[in-house]
Design a protein around this motif. Structure first.
Motif, short mmCIF file in Angstrom:
data_model
loop_
_atom_site.label_atom_id
_atom_site.label_comp_id
_atom_site.label_asym_id
_atom_site.label_seq_id
_atom_site.Cartn_x
_atom_site.Cartn_y
_atom_site.Cartn_z
N UNK A 103 0.83 -1.21 0.00
CA UNK A 103 0.00 0.00 0.00
C UNK A 103 0.86 1.26 0.00
N UNK A 104 1.94 1.25 0.77
CA UNK A 104 2.83 2.42 0.83
C UNK A 104 3.47 2.68 -0.53
N UNK A 105 3.85 1.62 -1.24
CA UNK A 105 4.48 1.78 -2.56
C UNK A 105 3.49 2.38 -3.56
N UNK A 106 2.24 1.91 -3.53
CA UNK A 106 1.22 2.45 -4.43
C UNK A 106 0.95 3.92 -4.11
N UNK A 107 0.95 4.26 -2.83
CA UNK A 107 0.75 5.66 -2.44
C UNK A 107 1.89 6.54 -2.97
N UNK A 108 3.11 6.02 -2.92
CA UNK A 108 4.25 6.77 -3.46
C UNK A 108 4.11 6.96 -4.96
N UNK A 109 3.64 5.92 -5.65
CA UNK A 109 3.44 6.03 -7.10
C UNK A 109 2.39 7.08 -7.45
N UNK A 110 1.44 7.31 -6.54
CA UNK A 110 0.41 8.31 -6.78
C UNK A 110 0.87 9.72 -6.44
N UNK A 111 1.71 9.85 -5.41
CA UNK A 111 2.06 11.17 -4.90
C UNK A 111 3.31 11.74 -5.59
N UNK A 112 4.34 10.92 -5.76
CA UNK A 112 5.62 11.43 -6.27
C UNK A 112 5.50 12.08 -7.64
N UNK A 113 4.74 11.51 -8.61
CA UNK A 113 4.62 12.21 -9.90
C UNK A 113 4.00 13.60 -9.80
N UNK A 114 3.21 13.85 -8.75
CA UNK A 114 2.60 15.17 -8.59
C UNK A 114 3.64 16.25 -8.31
N UNK A 115 4.83 15.84 -7.86
CA UNK A 115 5.89 16.81 -7.60
C UNK A 115 6.31 17.49 -8.90
N UNK A 116 6.18 16.77 -10.03
CA UNK A 116 6.58 17.32 -11.32
C UNK A 116 5.57 18.32 -11.86
N UNK A 117 4.36 18.31 -11.32
CA UNK A 117 3.31 19.16 -11.90
C UNK A 117 3.65 20.65 -11.87
N UNK A 118 4.15 21.21 -10.76
CA UNK A 118 4.48 22.65 -10.77
C UNK A 118 5.57 23.02 -11.79
N UNK A 119 6.44 22.07 -12.12
CA UNK A 119 7.53 22.36 -13.05
C UNK A 119 7.03 22.55 -14.48
N UNK A 120 5.82 22.08 -14.78
CA UNK A 120 5.29 22.25 -16.13
C UNK A 120 5.05 23.72 -16.48
N UNK A 121 4.98 24.57 -15.46
CA UNK A 121 4.79 26.01 -15.70
C UNK A 121 5.98 26.60 -16.45
N UNK A 122 7.16 26.01 -16.24
CA UNK A 122 8.38 26.56 -16.82
C UNK A 122 8.66 26.01 -18.22
N UNK A 123 7.80 25.11 -18.73
CA UNK A 123 7.99 24.58 -20.06
C UNK A 123 7.56 25.62 -21.10
N UNK A 124 8.46 25.92 -22.03
CA UNK A 124 8.13 26.88 -23.09
C UNK A 124 7.28 26.17 -24.14
#
Length: 211
Positions: free
Chosen positions: A67-88
């Motif tokens: 369960x902890x591994x699946x939770x990490x798979x759900x949460x960790x990719x969300x860290x990349x979401x704010x970085x999409x603002x800097x994509x030209x």
């Protein structure tokens, strides 16, 4: 469970294809002297992440649970979401019709400098038939434990990382023909060792060490 895996796989490969497209577009601006270094750097970081994640996931699975591994798979990719603002991104430009895009792709494919090497790469990859029963053979016939199978996975990721680093720093300017020839010979040798493992000829080593 099947739908969850389907959704996870669909999202992962969709993101992977998008990331490859971004890297390929950025790689066009590389100078000839260092062309290919950006893509090799991205693959190096990717395999390094897999190399680190494999033993960590094994530890978490054994001591905390899936369960902890699946939770990490759900949460960790969300860290990349704010970085999409800097994509030209060019948002206002003329988009060709589907027919014109298909004609342009066909014109590119008809070029010998495109279809000849890509045909070789396609045939090379299509004959790399993965053996889905191999892991089951190791588990049921040779009696490998889950920890041993995960250890083999970690070792494969370490070798992937080492191979990518070797290409980046030593083989970036080498001939692709020589690299493919060396890889084919090495793959044939390793396949021969697998046949010897099936027949039990391991030179006195345990099946796990030989594998």
């Amino acid at each position: 469970l099947s739908l969850s895996f389907f959704g996870y796989g669909f999202g992962m490969w969709f993101a992977d294809a998008t990331a490859d497209a971004l890297v390929a577009e950025k790689a066009r601006d590389e100078p000839l002297a260092t062309r290919g270094s950006l893509q090799s750097t991205c693959y190096t970081l990717r395999f390094f992440g897999q190399m680190v994640a494999a033993p960590l996931s094994t530890y978490f699975y054994s001591h905390i649970g899936p369960q902890f591994i699946v939770q990490c798979l759900c949460v960790i990719p969300c860290v990349m979401f704010p970085l999409t603002v800097f994509l030209y991104e060019e948002r206002f430009f003329l988009i060709k019709s589907t027919q014109d895009q298909c004609k342009e792709i066909w014109k590119t494919v008809c070029s010998r400098s495109v279809w000849e090497p890509m045909s070789f790469v396609y045939l090379f990859n299509i004959f790399q038939v993965s053996n889905a029963a191999w892991r089951e053979f190791l588990y049921t016939v040779l009696g490998f434990t889950a920890s041993q199978l995960n250890s083999l996975l970690v070792a494969s990721y370490v070798l992937l990382y080492a191979g990518t680093m070797s290409y980046k720093y030593f083989l970036l300017q080498a001939s692709w023909r020589r690299i493919y020839q060396a890889c084919i010979l090495l793959n044939s040798f390793l396949s021969l060792l697998q046949l010897m493992l099936i027949r039990g000829k391991t030179f006195g080593l345990s099946p796990f060490l030989f594998a």
